[in-house]
Motif scaffolding. Structure first.
Motif, PDB file in Angstrom:
ATOM      1  N   VAL A  65       0.844  -1.193   0.000  1.00 29.24           N
ATOM      2  CA  VAL A  65       0.000   0.000   0.000  1.00 29.24           C
ATOM      3  C   VAL A  65       0.881   1.246   0.000  1.00 29.24           C
ATOM      4  O   VAL A  65       1.844   1.337   0.762  1.00 29.24           O
ATOM      5  CB  VAL A  65      -0.933   0.033   1.230  1.00 29.24           C
ATOM      6  N   LEU A  66       0.546   2.182  -0.863  1.00 25.79           N
ATOM      7  CA  LEU A  66       1.174   3.497  -0.863  1.00 25.79           C
ATOM      8  C   LEU A  66       0.167   4.479  -0.283  1.00 25.79           C
ATOM      9  O   LEU A  66      -0.937   4.641  -0.806  1.00 25.79           O
ATOM     10  CB  LEU A  66       1.559   3.921  -2.291  1.00 25.79           C
ATOM     11  N   GLU A  67       0.534   5.118   0.829  1.00 24.77           N
ATOM     12  CA  GLU A  67      -0.336   6.109   1.465  1.00 24.77           C
ATOM     13  C   GLU A  67       0.279   7.494   1.321  1.00 24.77           C
ATOM     14  O   GLU A  67       1.484   7.667   1.487  1.00 24.77           O
ATOM     15  CB  GLU A  67      -0.545   5.784   2.941  1.00 24.77           C
ATOM     16  N   LEU A  68      -0.572   8.456   1.046  1.00 29.02           N
ATOM     17  CA  LEU A  68      -0.112   9.817   0.811  1.00 29.02           C
ATOM     18  C   LEU A  68      -1.000  10.776   1.591  1.00 29.02           C
ATOM     19  O   LEU A  68      -2.226  10.786   1.416  1.00 29.02           O
ATOM     20  CB  LEU A  68      -0.163  10.138  -0.686  1.00 29.02           C
ATOM     21  N   ALA A  69      -0.380  11.544   2.481  1.00 31.43           N
ATOM     22  CA  ALA A  69      -1.102  12.571   3.237  1.00 31.43           C
ATOM     23  C   ALA A  69      -0.690  13.932   2.694  1.00 31.43           C
ATOM     24  O   ALA A  69       0.486  14.300   2.758  1.00 31.43           O
ATOM     25  CB  ALA A  69      -0.782  12.462   4.728  1.00 31.43           C
ATOM     26  N   ALA A  93      -8.293   3.928  -2.605  1.00 31.56           N
ATOM     27  CA  ALA A  93      -9.231   4.139  -1.505  1.00 31.56           C
ATOM     28  C   ALA A  93      -8.849   5.419  -0.773  1.00 31.56           C
ATOM     29  O   ALA A  93      -7.797   6.023  -1.040  1.00 31.56           O
ATOM     30  CB  ALA A  93      -9.223   2.948  -0.555  1.00 31.56           C
ATOM     31  N   VAL A  94      -9.700   5.807   0.158  1.00 33.35           N
ATOM     32  CA  VAL A  94      -9.429   6.941   1.041  1.00 33.35           C
ATOM     33  C   VAL A  94      -9.605   6.452   2.471  1.00 33.35           C
ATOM     34  O   VAL A  94     -10.609   5.808   2.794  1.00 33.35           O
ATOM     35  CB  VAL A  94     -10.378   8.126   0.758  1.00 33.35           C
ATOM     36  N   ARG A  95      -8.617   6.718   3.295  1.00 31.66           N
ATOM     37  CA  ARG A  95      -8.676   6.328   4.706  1.00 31.66           C
ATOM     38  C   ARG A  95      -8.632   7.568   5.576  1.00 31.66           C
ATOM     39  O   ARG A  95      -7.821   8.471   5.346  1.00 31.66           O
ATOM     40  CB  ARG A  95      -7.496   5.411   5.048  1.00 31.66           C
ATOM     41  N   LEU A  96      -9.504   7.638   6.573  1.00 33.78           N
ATOM     42  CA  LEU A  96      -9.500   8.763   7.507  1.00 33.78           C
ATOM     43  C   LEU A  96      -8.520   8.490   8.629  1.00 33.78           C
ATOM     44  O   LEU A  96      -8.435   7.371   9.141  1.00 33.78           O
ATOM     45  CB  LEU A  96     -10.902   9.004   8.056  1.00 33.78           C
ATOM     46  N   ILE A 145      -4.762   9.410   1.086  1.00 31.60           N
ATOM     47  CA  ILE A 145      -4.881   8.793  -0.236  1.00 31.60           C
ATOM     48  C   ILE A 145      -4.197   7.422  -0.200  1.00 31.60           C
ATOM     49  O   ILE A 145      -3.057   7.305   0.253  1.00 31.60           O
ATOM     50  CB  ILE A 145      -4.232   9.688  -1.302  1.00 31.60           C
ATOM     51  N   GLN A 146      -4.892   6.398  -0.684  1.00 35.42           N
ATOM     52  CA  GLN A 146      -4.330   5.054  -0.717  1.00 35.42           C
ATOM     53  C   GLN A 146      -4.356   4.494  -2.137  1.00 35.42           C
ATOM     54  O   GLN A 146      -5.377   4.588  -2.827  1.00 35.42           O
ATOM     55  CB  GLN A 146      -5.124   4.104   0.185  1.00 35.42           C
ATOM     56  N   VAL A 147      -3.243   3.919  -2.547  1.00 37.57           N
ATOM     57  CA  VAL A 147      -3.164   3.146  -3.779  1.00 37.57           C
ATOM     58  C   VAL A 147      -2.519   1.820  -3.395  1.00 37.57           C
ATOM     59  O   VAL A 147      -1.485   1.802  -2.717  1.00 37.57           O
ATOM     60  CB  VAL A 147      -2.326   3.850  -4.861  1.00 37.57           C
ATOM     61  N   PHE A 148      -3.125   0.706  -3.787  1.00 41.30           N
ATOM     62  CA  PHE A 148      -2.641  -0.591  -3.320  1.00 41.30           C
ATOM     63  C   PHE A 148      -2.677  -1.621  -4.438  1.00 41.30           C
ATOM     64  O   PHE A 148      -3.448  -1.511  -5.402  1.00 41.30           O
ATOM     65  CB  PHE A 148      -3.479  -1.078  -2.132  1.00 41.30           C
ATOM     66  N   ASP A 149      -1.807  -2.626  -4.301  1.00 44.20           N
ATOM     67  CA  ASP A 149      -1.797  -3.753  -5.234  1.00 44.20           C
ATOM     68  C   ASP A 149      -3.019  -4.629  -4.964  1.00 44.20           C
ATOM     69  O   ASP A 149      -3.298  -4.972  -3.809  1.00 44.20           O
ATOM     70  CB  ASP A 149      -0.527  -4.584  -5.070  1.00 44.20           C
TER      71      ASP A 149
END
Length: 572
Positions: A51-55, A100-103, A116-120
């Motif tokens: 997972v790549l998470e971006l704030a 996806a979007v995670r709070l 912001i989430q981008v995942f395999d």
């Protein structure tokens, strides 16, 4: 819609229904009783993937992309754009990845934000999303450009965000709202390198930091047999260096012994090193990590920029450069990325011209020294740590052990910068108890105040308040020897204490013996079995925390944290 406690009519308790699934799910007979239907039951599963998470935060106002419904749409739209950009960058279908979007709540500001989430999509991860880490700056700029639809659609179409995934059109997206947020915060302008780095030939943002960047370079080798040299430049005030810090030492030896890299330490010429630093560099050399010197002009890239490491492989040299001198100091912040730290890489800078550093070994060899090499000898219960140390001293340093049993100790003074966690305090108390008899010994502890910005969870985490640190450290030593007169001194800065961990034994006959502990108590870690032992309630007051630690004494065990040795040097 039905409420959670009411099943559908076909599954009512007084009726029979067809099997819902499983091996019998294809049967047409209504053979299942509705009395077996359970309500308020939620089914789900866990899976692991990359997972790549971006704030994102507004660089002008400092505000995060918040959790409002409007900004969640912005985050979801940006997630789609970033996913498609990564897919194009590595040449795969965008449907190989999800979004996806995670709070999340920012611990510093206590404000909720949209992540912001981008995942395999493949279980276990395929590394697709992680391939974008090194080029995240460029990928973000391309993702923002993807929002500028050539057809000027209202939301998402085949010309922009739905070009290769029709399911995107089912999502609540708004590319114009996302563009408005980008324009308002001017984030695109801040993705360019600061001016001080633009003057460096070939500079590119190293978004993942130096340690992950080095790992990425290792995968680019033509073969594992090809030489791979990591040249580490130690800079900053030499009095701030801590060459024996467990984290620093573990990093070097992991690269050397586990990853099989050629490691070189490089220090500025004219650097004046004390005996203990020279001894540590000599120890590194014996482990295959030599030291070299370099002129300061050779590594001065530009004003306020510092070379952290140079990676030499595939007949090329990649320099990793930072704006933080603190990140080049051998210590707890070495190669660490702080909030205002920027790292860039460049393949255009030549390797610096270095010369071997010669340690005067004659100054390091002294008959009045005894050296204890330790690995697993002190492993076992925490309550038996002192006894095992005394047994080891009887074998490896019999003269000192004899004196300890025949001569009274008047005072113990221990200096260690890193007694900041309940575990370090507990292990320190056990270490000192090996030298404390039943007489009234004065014990003086000098350490750095613990002021962690986050509330800890485990026994190895640091305290937030030095009042708790002082109280618990004081009382753990008193618990080991009730008659000891204990004083705990804390200073605000690590530079106010020597880098060496020194235990000084003052004898009743006014003579003195010093122990130099290579890595202090930081060499040993707790062995959590059961795992609940690792938890520590930092929300308790100091007395409650102390009681919790003492309650675990009989169950906690200690093991060495690395396969390589630590050293006790006894100055007779």
């Amino acid at each position: 819609m039905l409420d959670a406690t009411t099943p559908p009519k076909l599954l009512a308790a007084d009726k029979e229904h067809r099997p819902i699934g499983g091996a019998t799910g294809s049967h047409k007979e209504k053979s299942c009783s509705g009395r077996n239907v359970k309500t308020n039951l939620y089914l789900g599963y866990h899976t692991q993937t990359d997972v790549l998470e971006l704030a994102l935060r507004d660089p002008v106002s400092g505000e995060w992309l918040s959790d409002s419904s409007e900004y969640q749409i912005v985050a979801r739209t940006l997630a789609v754009a970033l996913r498609d950009t990564i897919a194009e960058h590595i040449g795969i279908a965008s449907t190989e990845m999800g979004f996806a979007v995670r709070l999340d709540k920012d611990l510093a500001s206590k404000k909720t934000r949209s992540i912001i989430q981008v995942f395999d999509n493949v279980s276990g991860g395929a590394g697709f999303v992680l391939s974008g880490l090194n080029n995240i700056q460029l990928l973000l700029m391309q993702a923002f450009q993807l929002l500028r639809c050539p057809a000027d659609c209202a939301n998402a179409c085949s010309k922009c965000l739905a070009s290769s995934d029709s399911r995107v059109e089912q999502q609540q997206l708004d590319r114009k709202l996302a563009l408005a947020w980008l324009a308002n915060c001017k984030i695109e302008e801040y993705l360019h390198l600061p001016e001080q780095f633009q003057r460096i030939d070939g500079a590119e943002l190293c978004a993942v930091g130096p340690i992950r960047f080095i790992q990425a370079c290792q995968t680019r080798r033509k073969s594992n047999e090809q030489p791979f040299t990591l040249r580490c430049y130690l800079q900053g005030p030499v009095e701030h260096w801590d060459l024996a810090l467990p984290g620093f030492k573990d990093r070097l030896l992991t690269w050397k012994l586990i990853d099989k890299l050629n490691i070189e330490l490089v220090i500025p010429k004219q650097t004046e090193l004390d005996i203990e630093m020279q001894r540590q560099l000599s120890a590194y050399r014996s482990m295959g990590i030599p030291t070299y010197t370099v002129s300061e002009d050779a590594i001065k890239v530009s004003q306020n920029n510092f070379i952290g490491v140079q990676v030499l492989f595939n007949d090329s040299c990649i320099s990793v450069i930072t704006n933080s001198e603190d990140a080049t100091i051998a210590g707890e912040n070495w190669l660490i990325t702080a909030e205002d730290t920027i790292w860039v890489s460049s393949e255009k800078l030549a390797p610096a011209l270095i010369s071997p550093f010669e340690v005067d070994s004659s100054k390091l060899v002294n008959d009045s020294f005894a050296i204890l090499e330790l690995t697993e000898q002190l492993n076992g219960t925490i309550s038996g740590f002192a006894a095992r140390l005394n047994e080891l001293l009887q074998v490896k340093a019999p003269d000192f052990a004899t004196r300890l049993s025949t001569t009274a100790v008047k005072q113990l003074t221990y200096s260690d910068r890193y007694l900041k966690s309940p575990w370090a305090a507990l292990l320190c108390s056990k270490l000192l108890s090996a030298f404390i008899s039943d007489n009234n010994v004065k014990v003086l502890i000098n350490t750095v105040s613990s002021n962690s910005v986050q509330q800890g969870k485990f026994i190895t985490h640091d305290w937030r308040f030095d009042t708790e640190q002082q109280h618990i450290l004081h009382n753990l030593i008193k618990n080991a020897c009730a008659t000891a007169e204990v004083t705990v001194n804390t200073v605000s800065s690590a530079w106010e204490l020597p880098h060496s961990r020194i235990l000084t034994v003052d004898w009743a006959d006014n003579s003195q013996t010093q122990f130099l502990l290579d890595q202090g108590v930081g060499y040993w870690k707790p062995n959590f079995t059961p795992s609940i032992l690792k938890e520590h309630d930092f929300y308790l007051d100091a007395e409650g925390q102390l009681e919790d630690i003492l309650g675990k004494l009989e169950d906690l065990t200690v093991i060495n944290s690395a396969n390589w040795s630590t050293y006790f040097v006894i100055k007779k």
